[in-house]
Design an enzyme around this catalytic site. Structure first.
Site, PDB file in Angstrom:
ATOM      1  N   ARG A 161      21.233  41.433   9.766  1.00  0.00           N
ATOM      2  CA  ARG A 161      21.240  39.998  10.151  1.00  0.00           C
ATOM      3  C   ARG A 161      19.625  39.616   9.653  1.00  0.00           C
ATOM      4  NH1 ARG A 161      23.193  42.993  14.392  1.00  0.00           N
ATOM      5  NH2 ARG A 161      25.405  42.453  15.141  1.00  0.00           N
ATOM      6  N   LYS A 185      21.059  44.021  17.808  1.00  0.00           N
ATOM      7  CA  LYS A 185      21.367  43.665  19.289  1.00  0.00           C
ATOM      8  C   LYS A 185      21.206  44.698  20.159  1.00  0.00           C
ATOM      9  CE  LYS A 185      23.782  39.357  17.669  1.00  0.00           C
ATOM     10  NZ  LYS A 185      24.867  38.725  17.735  1.00  0.00           N
ATOM     11  N   HIS A 256      23.460  34.529   6.799  1.00  0.00           N
ATOM     12  CA  HIS A 256      24.520  35.039   7.464  1.00  0.00           C
ATOM     13  C   HIS A 256      25.582  35.102   6.191  1.00  0.00           C
ATOM     14  CE1 HIS A 256      25.381  36.825  11.338  1.00  0.00           C
ATOM     15  NE2 HIS A 256      26.510  36.304  11.246  1.00  0.00           N
ATOM     16  N   ARG A 259      25.619  38.296   4.704  1.00  0.00           N
ATOM     17  CA  ARG A 259      26.018  39.312   5.551  1.00  0.00           C
ATOM     18  C   ARG A 259      27.588  39.312   5.425  1.00  0.00           C
ATOM     19  NH1 ARG A 259      24.950  42.373  10.221  1.00  0.00           N
ATOM     20  NH2 ARG A 259      26.404  42.115  11.866  1.00  0.00           N
ATOM     21  N   HIS A 282      28.079  46.143  14.466  1.00  0.00           N
ATOM     22  CA  HIS A 282      28.939  45.621  15.451  1.00  0.00           C
ATOM     23  C   HIS A 282      29.154  46.453  16.513  1.00  0.00           C
ATOM     24  CE1 HIS A 282      30.611  42.705  12.088  1.00  0.00           C
ATOM     25  NE2 HIS A 282      29.526  42.058  12.618  1.00  0.00           N
ATOM     26  N   TYR A 291      36.707  40.656   8.601  1.00  0.00           N
ATOM     27  CA  TYR A 291      36.116  40.608   7.274  1.00  0.00           C
ATOM     28  C   TYR A 291      37.675  40.970   6.427  1.00  0.00           C
ATOM     29  CZ  TYR A 291      31.718  39.752   8.811  1.00  0.00           C
ATOM     30  OH  TYR A 291      30.683  39.195   9.411  1.00  0.00           O
TER      31      TYR A 291
END
Length: 310
Positions: A161, A185, A256, A259, A282, A291
């Site tokens: 990110r 995150k 993004h 990504r 994730h 994806y």
């Protein structure tokens, strides 16, 4: 103080601040996420205050529905409305746990489903054109071009990110193993590999570019602004958008998109879904599975164009 915050006064302001503290300390949310929650809440609570509500206990389901209706009339996307509804529901759930209100009046709130459009990605030839086209621009040793090339190569090579990219320090890079230690995150660390082209671009930046901009303000930051401080996300987004716009034949926009592209190309090449999940950081495999839908969609288009009985 924002326009939305001022009219809230003591009626809601202290509750919002306590909720922010909960998100930061207990939920370990990033500063960016906390700001987004606050903005959503301020907009809703200002709307409620204008309807005559002066405390959380005065909120009813009709207030939430009226607010979502106003957002829809203002032309906001379904994704934005769904996100704002989720922010408000989380806040009200927290208020119940803190015993500020007996029940959550937003419990039966139904927001529109998020848009299910697949993310725009570059084809492999477009990605090659984007990155190979940067080689010539770095020959003169301009630090701007050297850094831009290194950032674009890493974004595509690793799928990180943009916030993770700008947070990288020099010590997070293992040039021997060609890996990055990324803080994602929830302050979760992960190790991400990168390839030879990214390694060459990064080495060029560190040897020829970064020393030209480094200053007392730089600290350990890997990527820098022109004044020597750590580069900010807005600058990176602007540079990436400019590079993608220059391609002229893609709907992909911003960091993004790279990504999305990295994940799609990995799966197209046969990478394991769990490995891609770990690479992207994730928390849920369901997010990564998006994806696979992108890859199948690309396969279907190729099939329909090429097969005589498609």
């Amino acid at each position: 103080m924002t326009d939305a915050e001022a009219p809230l006064g003591s009626a809601f302001g202290e509750d919002v601040r306590r909720f922010e503290d909960y998100l930061t300390r207990e939920r370990n949310r990033s500063a960016h996420t906390v700001r987004a929650y606050r903005k959503d809440l301020e907009l809703f609570l200002l709307h409620a205050a204008r309807s005559g509500v002066s405390a959380l206990a005065g909120l009813e389901l009709r207030h939430f529905r009226a607010w979502l209706g106003a957002l829809d009339e203002a032309g906001l996307s379904r994704s934005t409305i769904a996100r704002r509804a989720a922010s408000v529901r989380s806040f009200m759930d927290w208020a119940v746990r803190e015993e500020l209100i007996p029940v959550n009046p937003a419990l039966r709130l139904r927001a529109p489903k998020r848009n299910s459009a697949l993310p725009a990605v570059l084809s492999q030839s477009q990605a090659g054109a984007l990155l190979d086209g940067l080689d010539e621009s770095t020959r003169q040793g301009d630090p701007y071009e050297l850094q831009r090339r290194a950032m674009l190569e890493l974004l595509y090579a690793t799928g990180v990110r943009v916030g993770e990219l700008v947070g990288l320090d020099i010590d997070d890079v293992d040039t021997d193993r060609r890996t990055l230690v990324v803080l994602g995150k929830g302050s979760k660390e992960r190790t991400v590999p990168y390839g030879v082209p990214a390694a060459h671009a990064l080495d060029d930046w560190l040897r020829r570019g970064r020393p030209q901009w480094a200053s007392d303000r730089s600290g350990p930051a890997l990527f820098l602004g022109r004044r020597g401080g750590r580069i900010d996300q807005r600058t990176v987004r602007t540079q990436v958008k400019g590079a993608l716009d220059a391609l002229g034949d893609s709907a992909a926009r911003g960091p993004h998109a790279l990504r999305h592209t990295a994940a799609t190309h990995l799966l197209d090449g046969g990478a394991d879904l769990r490995a891609v999940q770990e690479l992207l950081g994730h928390s849920s495999l369901a997010t990564t599975q998006l994806y696979t839908h992108v890859s199948v969609d690309r396969l279907r288009r190729s099939y329909e164009q090429a097969h005589p009985r498609a």
